[in-house]
Design an enzyme around this catalytic site. Structure first.
Site, PDB file in Angstrom:
ATOM      1  N   ALA A 241      62.651 -79.272 -71.299  1.00 32.19           N
ATOM      2  CA  ALA A 241      63.608 -80.372 -71.230  1.00 32.19           C
ATOM      3  C   ALA A 241      63.460 -81.165 -69.937  1.00 32.19           C
ATOM      4  O   ALA A 241      62.694 -80.816 -69.039  1.00 32.19           O
ATOM      5  CB  ALA A 241      65.028 -79.831 -71.368  1.00 32.19           C
ATOM      6  N   HIS A 242      64.248 -82.238 -69.850  1.00 31.05           N
ATOM      7  CA  HIS A 242      64.146 -83.172 -68.726  1.00 31.05           C
ATOM      8  C   HIS A 242      64.533 -82.504 -67.407  1.00 31.05           C
ATOM      9  O   HIS A 242      65.463 -81.723 -67.326  1.00 31.05           O
ATOM     10  CB  HIS A 242      65.014 -84.410 -68.971  1.00 31.05           C
ATOM     11  CG  HIS A 242      66.449 -84.126 -69.280  1.00 31.05           C
ATOM     12  ND1 HIS A 242      66.985 -84.283 -70.531  1.00 31.05           N
ATOM     13  CD2 HIS A 242      67.460 -83.691 -68.502  1.00 31.05           C
ATOM     14  CE1 HIS A 242      68.271 -83.974 -70.504  1.00 31.05           C
ATOM     15  NE2 HIS A 242      68.580 -83.597 -69.288  1.00 31.05           N
ATOM     16  N   GLY A 243      63.753 -82.825 -66.377  1.00 29.64           N
ATOM     17  CA  GLY A 243      64.048 -82.346 -65.031  1.00 29.64           C
ATOM     18  C   GLY A 243      63.679 -80.905 -64.773  1.00 29.64           C
ATOM     19  O   GLY A 243      63.996 -80.368 -63.706  1.00 29.64           O
TER      20      GLY A 243
END
Length: 285
Positions: A241-243
């Site tokens: 996922a993001h980050g």
């Protein structure tokens, strides 16, 4: 497993750093299991579970541990038989690299830079201002968005997508259907129960010597970056996922899911279907 190269056992032993017991002039050209091997084949014993099969193998040679019992064929005695097998596979594997050049059926946008020795396959698309390093292979139907940077000696298989402004290091292999830089799942709830999309404009950074499996997705964040550090190997159907920050030499096995803003420490292993919640830190090893 049919391979196209042939090497003598003397050559193999020298290149693998093994001790040879047997006739060094014997040639092998294929890797096979102990049970299925025949003349001209090289087999290996890395798991003691299969030790009973050695006595009946018809292989021309077998890779074994340094202290293994005698076999009915030539032996390549290795400190780490599994690693020696992996190196032998690389030496005997056929060279499937396509010829350098840009297919007339590919699209290369204005300002894109294609390095020397690259192959850009039919119906691949390279966006405006993208930079592709030397000897990189882009197979058919891969899509490289505008502003992407890809290093040297990479392989992008068919239907890979790399989104805008993401970067990929050197010697990276991305298997079929993987998506690098898809939008992170970011939405802010409104008072009326609907959702405001948070634009996901920051990049994904893939460092050197990473392999990414088929149909894996690595999301871009709204701010900061998503980073996969050098030497990490990611299996099929993994969601990052993001980050997220994945450390060096990490192994992510099939169907792992990692939620946003989590850090995975160097040399960690997440086995099949492991799920990691968001904003967590998993330490080294």
């Amino acid at each position: 497993m049919i391979y196209s190269r042939r090497l003598t056992l003397r050559e193999l032993a020298g290149r693998l750093g093994c001790r040879l017991d047997g006739d060094g002039s014997i040639e092998v050209g294929r890797l096979a299991t102990l049970e299925a091997a025949g003349p001209g084949d090289l087999s290996f014993l890395a798991n003691p579970k299969y030790a009973s099969q050695v006595a009946a193998t018809r292989a021309s040679a077998v890779i074994v541990a340094e202290d293994a019992a005698p076999a009915p064929c030539a032996m390549l005695r290795a400190r780490d038989p599994y690693l020696a097998f992996a190196c032998a596979a690389a030496l005997l594997a056929p060279d499937d690299r396509p010829a350098a050049g840009v297919s007339p059926a590919a699209h290369v946008g204005p300002g894109a830079v294609i390095g020397p020795g690259c192959h850009i396959g039919a119906f691949a698309s390279v966006g405006d201002g993208a930079v592709i390093g030397a000897r990189t292979v882009v197979h058919p139907h891969a899509v490289i968005y505008a502003g992407v940077t890809i290093g040297d000696d990479c392989v992008l298989h068919a239907h890979v997508s790399i989104r805008e402004r993401c970067s990929v290091g050197n010697r990276v292999v991305i298997q079929n259907g993987a998506v690098i830089g898809s939008d992170g799942f970011g939405f802010a709830p409104r008072p009326d129960g609907t959702y405001q999309k948070i634009p996901q404009a920051a990049p994904v950074v893939i460092e050197d010597d990473v392999e990414i499996g088929a149909n894996t997705t690595i999301d871009r964040p709204a701010v900061g970056e998503t980073r996969i550090q050098s030497g990490t190997k990611i299996d099929n159907l993994v969601q990052v996922a993001h980050g997220v920050r994945v450390g060096r030499n990490v192994m992510l096995v099939a169907q792992v899911g990692i939620s946003g803003s989590t850090t995975i420490g160097d040399s960690s292993v997440l086995a099949g279907q492991v799920g990691v919640a968001g904003h967590l830190h998993i330490g080294k090893g």
